[in-house]
Design a protein around this motif. Structure first.
Motif, PDB file in Angstrom:
ATOM      1  N   GLY A 217     -35.534 -32.959  26.010  1.00 31.84           N
ATOM      2  CA  GLY A 217     -36.212 -31.704  25.732  1.00 31.84           C
ATOM      3  C   GLY A 217     -35.322 -30.723  24.985  1.00 31.84           C
ATOM      4  N   ALA A 218     -34.067 -30.619  25.401  1.00 33.95           N
ATOM      5  CA  ALA A 218     -33.124 -29.721  24.736  1.00 33.95           C
ATOM      6  C   ALA A 218     -32.829 -30.186  23.312  1.00 33.95           C
ATOM      7  CB  ALA A 218     -31.835 -29.623  25.543  1.00 33.95           C
ATOM      8  N   HIS A 219     -32.654 -31.487  23.144  1.00 29.62           N
ATOM      9  CA  HIS A 219     -32.387 -32.033  21.804  1.00 29.62           C
ATOM     10  C   HIS A 219     -33.588 -31.824  20.882  1.00 29.62           C
ATOM     11  CE1 HIS A 219     -28.645 -34.574  22.537  1.00 29.62           C
ATOM     12  NE2 HIS A 219     -28.901 -33.976  23.685  1.00 29.62           N
ATOM     13  N   ALA A 220     -34.767 -32.094  21.403  1.00 28.87           N
ATOM     14  CA  ALA A 220     -35.985 -31.924  20.600  1.00 28.87           C
ATOM     15  C   ALA A 220     -36.153 -30.464  20.188  1.00 28.87           C
ATOM     16  CB  ALA A 220     -37.206 -32.405  21.376  1.00 28.87           C
ATOM     17  N   PHE A 221     -35.878 -29.554  21.093  1.00 31.62           N
ATOM     18  CA  PHE A 221     -35.982 -28.136  20.774  1.00 31.62           C
ATOM     19  C   PHE A 221     -34.984 -27.769  19.678  1.00 31.62           C
ATOM     20  CE2 PHE A 221     -34.646 -23.721  21.370  1.00 31.62           C
ATOM     21  CZ  PHE A 221     -35.866 -23.073  21.296  1.00 31.62           C
ATOM     22  N   ALA A 222     -33.740 -28.220  19.820  1.00 32.26           N
ATOM     23  CA  ALA A 222     -32.701 -27.906  18.834  1.00 32.26           C
ATOM     24  C   ALA A 222     -33.023 -28.505  17.466  1.00 32.26           C
ATOM     25  CB  ALA A 222     -31.347 -28.406  19.318  1.00 32.26           C
ATOM     26  N   GLU A 223     -33.653 -29.673  17.491  1.00 32.68           N
ATOM     27  CA  GLU A 223     -33.988 -30.364  16.244  1.00 32.68           C
ATOM     28  C   GLU A 223     -35.385 -30.000  15.732  1.00 32.68           C
ATOM     29  OE1 GLU A 223     -33.407 -34.467  17.312  1.00 32.68           O
ATOM     30  OE2 GLU A 223     -31.268 -34.146  17.694  1.00 32.68           O
ATOM     31  N   ARG A 224     -36.051 -29.100  16.426  1.00 30.15           N
ATOM     32  CA  ARG A 224     -37.393 -28.634  16.045  1.00 30.15           C
ATOM     33  C   ARG A 224     -38.388 -29.786  15.860  1.00 30.15           C
ATOM     34  NH1 ARG A 224     -36.082 -23.469  12.168  1.00 30.15           N
ATOM     35  NH2 ARG A 224     -34.806 -22.451  13.721  1.00 30.15           N
TER      36      ARG A 224
END
Length: 72
Positions: A57-64
């Motif tokens: 979830g954090a990675h997806a958010f950072a990578e939009r």
């Protein structure tokens, strides 16, 4: 009825571990004493915060991008 279905669909798109933890907290809350409520909630939620899905979830958010939940 349409609004309820929209809400259910929205919830279903969230991380399955997080949804399960929230359901568990809601279902068990009545058995928690007021004094112990936060500790009991933390006990249920802590594994979710340490999960692979939390990292995703954090990675997806950072990578939009949309997250790819795996339930682990």
């Amino acid at each position: 009825m349409n609004r309820a279905l929209e809400l259910a669909t929205s919830i279903a798109h969230n991380a399955p571990l997080a949804v399960a933890a929230v359901k568990q907290v809601v279902n068990e809350r009545r058995s928690f004493s007021d004094r112990d409520a936060f500790a009991e909630q933390d006990r249920i939620v802590a594994p979710v915060l340490a999960s692979h899905d939390a990292q995703e979830g954090a990675h997806a958010f950072a990578e939009r991008r949309e997250p790819h939940w795996q339930g682990r």
